[in-house]
Design a protein around this motif. Sequence first.
Motif, PDB file in Angstrom:
ATOM      1  N   MET A 105      10.311   6.987  -3.312  1.00  0.00           N
ATOM      2  CA  MET A 105       9.583   5.723  -3.411  1.00  0.00           C
ATOM      3  C   MET A 105       8.402   5.692  -2.444  1.00  0.00           C
ATOM      4  N   LEU A 106       8.548   6.342  -1.286  1.00  0.00           N
ATOM      5  CA  LEU A 106       7.440   6.404  -0.335  1.00  0.00           C
ATOM      6  C   LEU A 106       6.264   7.175  -0.941  1.00  0.00           C
ATOM      7  N   ILE A 107       6.568   8.258  -1.650  1.00  0.00           N
ATOM      8  CA  ILE A 107       5.511   9.047  -2.299  1.00  0.00           C
ATOM      9  C   ILE A 107       4.791   8.215  -3.358  1.00  0.00           C
ATOM     10  N   VAL A 108       5.553   7.455  -4.159  1.00  0.00           N
ATOM     11  CA  VAL A 108       4.942   6.603  -5.194  1.00  0.00           C
ATOM     12  C   VAL A 108       4.050   5.546  -4.552  1.00  0.00           C
ATOM     13  N   ALA A 109       4.538   4.924  -3.484  1.00  0.00           N
ATOM     14  CA  ALA A 109       3.747   3.898  -2.799  1.00  0.00           C
ATOM     15  C   ALA A 109       2.467   4.500  -2.214  1.00  0.00           C
ATOM     16  N   ARG A 110       2.554   5.734  -1.726  1.00  0.00           N
ATOM     17  CA  ARG A 110       1.369   6.403  -1.170  1.00  0.00           C
ATOM     18  C   ARG A 110       0.326   6.693  -2.257  1.00  0.00           C
ATOM     19  N   VAL A 111       0.780   6.934  -3.482  1.00  0.00           N
ATOM     20  CA  VAL A 111      -0.163   7.121  -4.590  1.00  0.00           C
ATOM     21  C   VAL A 111      -0.993   5.857  -4.775  1.00  0.00           C
ATOM     22  N   PHE A 112      -0.342   4.696  -4.753  1.00  0.00           N
ATOM     23  CA  PHE A 112      -1.080   3.435  -4.911  1.00  0.00           C
ATOM     24  C   PHE A 112      -1.996   3.174  -3.712  1.00  0.00           C
ATOM     25  N   GLN A 113      -1.549   3.582  -2.526  1.00  0.00           N
ATOM     26  CA  GLN A 113      -2.436   3.493  -1.362  1.00  0.00           C
ATOM     27  C   GLN A 113      -3.693   4.325  -1.574  1.00  0.00           C
ATOM     28  N   GLY A 114      -3.515   5.550  -2.056  1.00  0.00           N
ATOM     29  CA  GLY A 114      -4.650   6.436  -2.298  1.00  0.00           C
ATOM     30  C   GLY A 114      -5.606   5.871  -3.334  1.00  0.00           C
ATOM     31  N   LEU A 115      -5.059   5.262  -4.402  1.00  0.00           N
ATOM     32  CA  LEU A 115      -5.911   4.649  -5.423  1.00  0.00           C
ATOM     33  C   LEU A 115      -6.737   3.507  -4.825  1.00  0.00           C
ATOM     34  N   GLY A 116      -6.104   2.704  -3.972  1.00  0.00           N
ATOM     35  CA  GLY A 116      -6.830   1.626  -3.311  1.00  0.00           C
ATOM     36  C   GLY A 116      -7.953   2.165  -2.437  1.00  0.00           C
ATOM     37  N   ALA A 117      -7.660   3.234  -1.694  1.00  0.00           N
ATOM     38  CA  ALA A 117      -8.672   3.839  -0.821  1.00  0.00           C
ATOM     39  C   ALA A 117      -9.835   4.400  -1.634  1.00  0.00           C
ATOM     40  N   SER A 118      -9.533   4.976  -2.792  1.00  0.00           N
ATOM     41  CA  SER A 118     -10.591   5.564  -3.625  1.00  0.00           C
ATOM     42  C   SER A 118     -11.512   4.492  -4.209  1.00  0.00           C
ATOM     43  N   MET A 119     -10.993   3.281  -4.375  1.00  0.00           N
ATOM     44  CA  MET A 119     -11.825   2.179  -4.863  1.00  0.00           C
ATOM     45  C   MET A 119     -12.730   1.644  -3.755  1.00  0.00           C
ATOM     46  N   MET A 120     -12.272   1.725  -2.508  1.00  0.00           N
ATOM     47  CA  MET A 120     -13.014   1.140  -1.399  1.00  0.00           C
ATOM     48  C   MET A 120     -14.145   2.038  -0.893  1.00  0.00           C
ATOM     49  N   THR A 121     -13.865   3.329  -0.743  1.00  0.00           N
ATOM     50  CA  THR A 121     -14.785   4.213  -0.012  1.00  0.00           C
ATOM     51  C   THR A 121     -16.197   4.280  -0.592  1.00  0.00           C
ATOM     52  N   PRO A 122     -16.383   4.515  -1.911  1.00  0.00           N
ATOM     53  CA  PRO A 122     -17.765   4.610  -2.407  1.00  0.00           C
ATOM     54  C   PRO A 122     -18.544   3.311  -2.267  1.00  0.00           C
ATOM     55  N   GLN A 123     -17.836   2.190  -2.275  1.00  0.00           N
ATOM     56  CA  GLN A 123     -18.539   0.901  -2.230  1.00  0.00           C
ATOM     57  C   GLN A 123     -19.222   0.680  -0.886  1.00  0.00           C
ATOM     58  N   THR A 124     -18.647   1.211   0.205  1.00  0.00           N
ATOM     59  CA  THR A 124     -19.272   1.021   1.513  1.00  0.00           C
ATOM     60  C   THR A 124     -20.657   1.672   1.543  1.00  0.00           C
ATOM     61  N   MET A 125     -20.759   2.902   1.035  1.00  0.00           N
ATOM     62  CA  MET A 125     -22.058   3.580   1.003  1.00  0.00           C
ATOM     63  C   MET A 125     -23.009   2.912   0.008  1.00  0.00           C
ATOM     64  N   ALA A 126     -22.468   2.485  -1.127  1.00  0.00           N
ATOM     65  CA  ALA A 126     -23.314   1.847  -2.142  1.00  0.00           C
ATOM     66  C   ALA A 126     -23.929   0.553  -1.611  1.00  0.00           C
TER      67      ALA A 126
END
Length: 506
Positions: A105-126
């Motif tokens: 379950m920790l691995i599954v939760a980390r996948v959703f964490q990674g998806l959230g991070a991938s949505m945030m990172t490009p927006q800061t530079m944009a």
Amino acid sequence: MGTPQHVRPEVRPWPALWALVIGFFMILVDSTIVSVATPAIMTELRTDVGNVIWVTSAYLLAYAVPLLVTGRLGDRIGPKKVYLTGLALFTAASVWCGLTTSVEMLIVARVFQGLGASMMTPQTMAVITRIFPPDQRGRAMSLWGATAGVATLVGPILGGVLVDGLGWEWIFFLNAPVGVIAFVLALRLVPDLPTHAHKFDLIGVALSSIGLFFLVFGIQEGQKYDWGTIKGPISVWSLIIAGLVVLAAFVIWQSRNRGEPLLPLGLFKDRNFSLANTAITTVGFAITAMTFPLMLYAQSVRGLSPTKSALLLVPMAVITGALSPFVGKLTDRAHPRYLASFGLLCCSVALFWLSQVIEPDVPIWQLLLPIALLGVANGFMWAPIGSTATRNLPLHQAGAGAGVYNTTRQVGAVLGSAGIAVLMESRLAHNLPAAPGGAPAGEGMAAGGTLPEMMHQGFSDSMAQSLILPAVVLLIGLVAALMFAKPTHLQQAPATESDDLEGLRS
């Protein structure tokens, strides 16, 4: 120069950037903080090394693979909306991580964490590209770069303190209040920027996601499976080759797509964009790769705790933070070729220097000198390279460009992690012939202990020799930086100061 024409006059760029940096800092810390908690997670969740590695691998995969898509998504529906959605997902998944009672379950939760991070990172530079005028982006990007540099230090130290004091769950629970504060600030301070009616290239999304997944997964898991068979006919190299083939098909499709491609290949016609992506790939490689041998040497040979080992990086973080505002101002006025090249050269020299002084009984202050030079390097690398990549981007493609830039940085980091692991294993096998592949060393590190004294010299030599790899890779980035063209805003600067020079080329 005043406010850009594409931004409303009431927009306050700096408060908006500070609001975004809080969330960006949080996700970068999370990329490194879990490594310190690995032994505690193994003990409490009663799992083995093979499973617990996926706690980090799953996060990095979910973070790296969607970056091209999430960058483009910001152009289509607005960077603020995508950033806030990603931040909410990341924060909720962090709480989920802390509440899990099984490694699965920790691995599954980390996948959703990674998806959230991938949505945030490009927006800061944009957002930096769209709300700051060209002659101020260097200072803005310096804050973005300093955040990335300091986060590499804070993650291991904060992880050690939390694990020792409160338990591994708190490395995730801490994200909840920080995430809420970051959400409120971004909601209030980040402007709603105009969107662009992009069509979504579904075939491009599929090809890029599949290709990046195969490539990143293959590289990431190569060391675990000794670069051989994973299961049945599936091998590490078959995945890597398949990833490259699919990515080649993606590029071909982007060139032939008569609609609106996911990745506008025209971005790479900008010389500085292409060169900056090459440079940041080598930086991602080196910064990720260098920490492994240094931390393993500090813990296994010098007997330092994870927290004390991370404190070795304090000079790097302090100097990076102190230099970044100064370099940011220079970046807006000086040719980025000289600033970025100086930073890349300092980083390479510092790693070569570190490889020469790592010995079992070297005084700690002799280690801190090259580490301090790494701080100078970080101060001069991030802002000039990042601002050079984004300065000439068309505003309606700011998200796409940021997605490409962060993807190359992340792929560089994965390559650095895999490359340094292979080299460390090779050097341990050579320098510790009684322990093929350095297996006893690995067991000692997993248990948190030091090595027998008879192994100190061979282990130190192995870690020192491994540092030469990132030092050499940085020279590729140095060559790319030396080829940077003079930014347009510097070419135009004389025309804004004197009406007599109206013949200058834009």
